[in-house]
Design a protein around this motif. Sequence first.
Motif, mmCIF file in Angstrom:
data_model
loop_
_atom_site.group_PDB
_atom_site.id
_atom_site.type_symbol
_atom_site.label_atom_id
_atom_site.label_comp_id
_atom_site.label_asym_id
_atom_site.label_seq_id
_atom_site.Cartn_x
_atom_site.Cartn_y
_atom_site.Cartn_z
ATOM 1 N N TYR A 3 0.829 -1.189 -0.416
ATOM 2 C CA TYR A 3 0.099 0.175 0.090
ATOM 3 C C TYR A 3 0.405 1.335 -0.384
ATOM 4 O O TYR A 3 1.955 1.121 0.384
ATOM 5 C CB TYR A 3 -0.658 -0.160 1.399
ATOM 6 N N ILE A 20 -3.665 6.811 1.721
ATOM 7 C CA ILE A 20 -5.228 6.031 1.207
ATOM 8 C C ILE A 20 -6.159 6.102 3.129
ATOM 9 O O ILE A 20 -6.005 5.231 2.819
ATOM 10 C CB ILE A 20 -5.571 5.981 0.179
ATOM 11 N N GLU A 69 -11.214 3.881 -2.322
ATOM 12 C CA GLU A 69 -10.425 4.027 -3.432
ATOM 13 C C GLU A 69 -9.214 3.945 -3.711
ATOM 14 O O GLU A 69 -8.803 3.195 -4.336
ATOM 15 C CB GLU A 69 -9.857 5.863 -2.924
ATOM 16 N N LEU A 70 -8.638 2.767 -2.462
ATOM 17 C CA LEU A 70 -8.120 1.758 -2.200
ATOM 18 C C LEU A 70 -8.384 0.573 -2.939
ATOM 19 O O LEU A 70 -7.674 0.072 -4.010
ATOM 20 C CB LEU A 70 -7.717 1.684 -1.140
ATOM 21 N N ARG A 101 -7.475 1.778 -7.200
ATOM 22 C CA ARG A 101 -6.176 1.613 -7.553
ATOM 23 C C ARG A 101 -5.912 0.282 -7.760
ATOM 24 O O ARG A 101 -5.341 -0.084 -8.201
ATOM 25 C CB ARG A 101 -5.906 2.715 -6.267
#
Length: 257
Positions: free
Chosen positions: A57, A69, A74-75, A78
């Motif tokens: 991450y 993040i 969102e993580l 992505r």
Amino acid sequence: MTAFDSPADSPWIRRYAPAPDASVRLVCLPHAGGSAAFYTKLAKALGPDVDTLAVQYPGRLDRRHDPLIKDLAELADRLVAELVPWTDRGIALFGHSLGAVLGFEVARRLEAMGRAPLTLFVSGRNAPSRHRREFSHLLDDKALIEQVKALGGTDPRVFEHEELVQLALPVIRADYEAVDGYRYEPGPLLSCPVTVLNGTDDPKVSPEDTDAWREHTTGAFDSVVFPGRHFYLVDRHAEVTDAITRRLVDLTSKQRI
């Protein structure tokens, strides 16, 4: 080939035991405050039959300058973008704690793209539909450190070095905020099998929380319990590796039929 090699040359992916000829890839998602290196031993144990992709991450270790993040959706978005180049063969997901709910959201996104994972392994986490806010990210530094110590999984020597602690706290706090802010949105069930792994004495997950994972898939469901607490998988590494291996072998054998 190094741990950093990938089709997309991605900073998100680490391969500690590359297995380019393996028929299946296992994507491993760390816990809150964790890093890809947590899965080094597992990657080496699974190779060469499984190509393990450990996720790094943003905001930690060699990615410490990348913005953290704090939103799990969102993580997941992505990460899915980074994983697409790896879906040229069967892909499975393994996530512990934060990584478990992240794995669920990644699996949902992959299925929506027509790239359903072979299976999802979730560890040390209640089902998304039973998510409860804990507000851990709002604790002061001392209380947060004590909570991390109580869960285990971190070398106690780390806490003897103030500089390391100060580097780790923002990462842990951001990850806890991401988990705490998670909101399960009902939608299509997964079609892939789901295997839940947990420790018998995990203070964060009850048997009811574990069993509720079956509500999130139309595929097969099973649950495996090991002696231990939240980080049972550290002490029970051999048994966990065996459980993962047996299920992946079974799935890939069925694919060849």
